[in-house]
Design a protein around this motif. Structure first.
Motif, PDB file in Angstrom:
ATOM      1  N   UNK A   1       0.890  -1.170   0.128  1.00 41.71           N
ATOM      2  CA  UNK A   1      -0.116  -0.030   0.059  1.00 41.71           C
ATOM      3  C   UNK A   1       0.882   1.226   0.058  1.00 41.71           C
ATOM      4  N   UNK A   2       0.534   2.461  -0.895  1.00 39.12           N
ATOM      5  CA  UNK A   2       1.274   3.379  -0.735  1.00 39.12           C
ATOM      6  C   UNK A   2       0.874   4.054   0.495  1.00 39.12           C
ATOM      7  N   UNK A   3       2.286   4.621   0.955  1.00 46.09           N
ATOM      8  CA  UNK A   3       2.186   5.302   2.291  1.00 46.09           C
ATOM      9  C   UNK A   3       2.447   6.645   2.320  1.00 46.09           C
ATOM     10  N   UNK A   4       2.591   7.455   3.444  1.00 48.20           N
ATOM     11  CA  UNK A   4       2.925   9.062   3.438  1.00 48.20           C
ATOM     12  C   UNK A   4       3.780   9.197   2.436  1.00 48.20           C
ATOM     13  N   UNK A   5       5.085   8.823   2.557  1.00 47.53           N
ATOM     14  CA  UNK A   5       6.115   9.587   1.474  1.00 47.53           C
ATOM     15  C   UNK A   5       5.694   9.173  -0.039  1.00 47.53           C
ATOM     16  N   UNK A   6       5.154   8.014  -0.327  1.00 47.86           N
ATOM     17  CA  UNK A   6       4.502   7.810  -1.646  1.00 47.86           C
ATOM     18  C   UNK A   6       3.577   8.561  -2.182  1.00 47.86           C
TER      19      UNK A   6
ATOM     20  N   UNK B   1       2.807  11.697  -0.756  1.00 52.46           N
ATOM     21  CA  UNK B   1       3.182  12.965  -0.820  1.00 52.46           C
ATOM     22  C   UNK B   1       3.879  13.196  -1.996  1.00 52.46           C
ATOM     23  N   UNK B   2       4.606  12.530  -2.586  1.00 56.63           N
ATOM     24  CA  UNK B   2       5.373  12.889  -3.805  1.00 56.63           C
ATOM     25  C   UNK B   2       4.524  12.845  -4.878  1.00 56.63           C
TER      26      UNK B   2
ATOM     27  N   UNK C   1      -2.952  12.102   5.814  1.00 54.35           N
ATOM     28  CA  UNK C   1      -2.560  10.786   6.013  1.00 54.35           C
ATOM     29  C   UNK C   1      -2.002  10.119   4.583  1.00 54.35           C
ATOM     30  N   UNK C   2      -2.921   9.068   4.366  1.00 55.54           N
ATOM     31  CA  UNK C   2      -2.901   8.317   3.085  1.00 55.54           C
ATOM     32  C   UNK C   2      -3.772   8.769   1.744  1.00 55.54           C
ATOM     33  N   UNK C   3      -4.471   9.639   2.214  1.00 51.96           N
ATOM     34  CA  UNK C   3      -5.419  10.292   1.351  1.00 51.96           C
ATOM     35  C   UNK C   3      -5.164  11.195   0.391  1.00 51.96           C
ATOM     36  N   UNK C   4      -5.700  11.344  -0.875  1.00 53.09           N
ATOM     37  CA  UNK C   4      -5.256  12.462  -1.882  1.00 53.09           C
ATOM     38  C   UNK C   4      -6.654  13.136  -1.636  1.00 53.09           C
ATOM     39  N   UNK C   5      -6.371  14.582  -1.671  1.00 50.70           N
ATOM     40  CA  UNK C   5      -7.437  15.489  -1.829  1.00 50.70           C
ATOM     41  C   UNK C   5      -7.061  16.511  -3.105  1.00 50.70           C
ATOM     42  N   UNK C   6      -7.906  16.253  -4.201  1.00 48.72           N
ATOM     43  CA  UNK C   6      -7.880  16.928  -5.388  1.00 48.72           C
ATOM     44  C   UNK C   6      -9.000  18.263  -5.417  1.00 48.72           C
TER      45      UNK C   6
ATOM     46  N   UNK D   1      -2.089   7.730  14.767  1.00 49.86           N
ATOM     47  CA  UNK D   1      -1.173   8.513  13.676  1.00 49.86           C
ATOM     48  C   UNK D   1      -1.386   8.210  12.484  1.00 49.86           C
ATOM     49  N   UNK D   2      -1.287   9.220  11.607  1.00 50.86           N
ATOM     50  CA  UNK D   2      -1.962   8.893  10.046  1.00 50.86           C
ATOM     51  C   UNK D   2      -0.538   9.016   9.350  1.00 50.86           C
ATOM     52  N   UNK D   3      -0.628   7.990   8.431  1.00 49.73           N
ATOM     53  CA  UNK D   3       0.334   8.071   7.315  1.00 49.73           C
ATOM     54  C   UNK D   3       1.370   6.978   7.088  1.00 49.73           C
ATOM     55  N   UNK D   4       1.488   6.280   8.232  1.00 51.25           N
ATOM     56  CA  UNK D   4       2.466   5.020   8.306  1.00 51.25           C
ATOM     57  C   UNK D   4       1.626   3.575   8.207  1.00 51.25           C
ATOM     58  N   UNK D   5       2.446   2.748   7.213  1.00 54.08           N
ATOM     59  CA  UNK D   5       2.064   1.402   7.062  1.00 54.08           C
ATOM     60  C   UNK D   5       3.089   0.482   7.207  1.00 54.08           C
ATOM     61  N   UNK D   6       2.875  -0.761   6.692  1.00 50.06           N
ATOM     62  CA  UNK D   6       3.881  -1.958   7.085  1.00 50.06           C
ATOM     63  C   UNK D   6       5.270  -1.527   6.541  1.00 50.06           C
TER      64      UNK D   6
END
Length: 281
Positions: A1-6, A8-9, A56-61, A166-171
């Protein structure tokens, strides 16, 4: 699953490339991908994209007229910008935002579960949307002090991946963060002392920020299906620890694997496969 860094970029790259682009049409060919009906997806027609951000891991367009598309990739989704439009027969497509210049912002999903989703909301309703409202504070760039936040009788490996905490971290990134902080994945959050909580917070900022800095150098459009994640521990079991050179170990679960260094994190104790047993005595 894409996480915060992925995420974000991806938001940075797509946001910069689509700012001001006008929507020609929007379609949701994916089964059950669109989770809202008011406003309708057709409301995006003729609207310009104002920006793309992340929570977090959500996009807002964000679009003109105070409209926001919230996108959750779940485990197998990808948000990408293409110069050409997809065929409606493309089985990976879940959302197609077709731009007047011929490009297409496309939510794709690989696999058969079809869990990725989109909600079209009015801007004033975004913070009240249940997924957003239940998110914990951001893990980057400035997470809050962690000792009180993580004060729970659960292992750090579980509590750090809980988006309500806490939002954004995964495995992937939890393995990296705990390794850098020299903490056992099975240490309970309630057992953290001040020094350990401080080290964990610093590790979180450094790991996630370092990944984003790496992506800034490595990632350009089009966003690849698989990003070159700068991981040194996750799924590296059997390789030497990047800090002490001892062999990295793993705990295998049904659907995922947790990696760690026994010497750096668990006082040289090896955690056996959780499918078979608990901690070696």
């Amino acid at each position: 699953m894409p996480e915060l860094p992925e995420v974000e970029i991806t938001a940075r790259r797509i946001g910069a490339a689509t700012a001001g682009a006008v929507v020609e049409s929007a379609l949701a060919p994916g089964i059950n991908a669109l989770k809202t009906f008011d406003p309708p997806l057709s409301a995006l027609e003729g609207k310009a994209i104002q920006g793309v951000s992340r929570r977090g891991k959500l996009f807002l367009v964000e679009f003109d007229d105070d409209l926001t598309a919230m996108i959750h990739l779940m485990s197998a989704g990808r948000l990408q910008l293409f110069d050409k439009r997809a065929s409606l027969r493309d089985r990976t497509s879940r959302l197609l935002v077709r731009l007047a210049d011929g490009r297409e912002l496309r939510l794709r999903e690989f696999g058969t579960r079809q869990r990725a989703w989109v909600k079209l909301l009015r801007r004033a309703d975004v913070e009240r949307e249940e997924t957003i409202a239940e998110l914990g504070p951001e893990a980057w760039p400035d997470p809050p002090p962690l000792r009180e936040l993580l004060d729970q009788p659960r292992p750090l490996y579980a509590v750090l991946r809980d988006q309500h905490v806490i939002a954004g971290i995964g495995r992937s990134w939890v393995d990296e963060i705990l390794h850098r902080a020299k903490l056992s994945p099975f240490k309970r959050g309630a057992d953290l002392d001040d020094e350990e909580a401080g080290a964990l917070r610093e590790s979180m900022i450094e790991c996630l920020g370092g990944a984003i800095a790496h992506y800034e150098q490595a990632i350009t459009l089009p966003i690849p299906d698989k990003l070159p994640m700068p991981l040194t521990v996750h799924r590296r079991n059997g390789e030497p620890c990047p800090r002490c050179a001892q062999k990295l170990e793993a705990v295998f679960y049904e659907d995922y694997v947790m990696c760690y260094c026994p010497h750096c994190q668990t006082d040289d104790k090896v955690l056996k496969d959780r499918r078979l047993s608990r901690l070696l005595k």
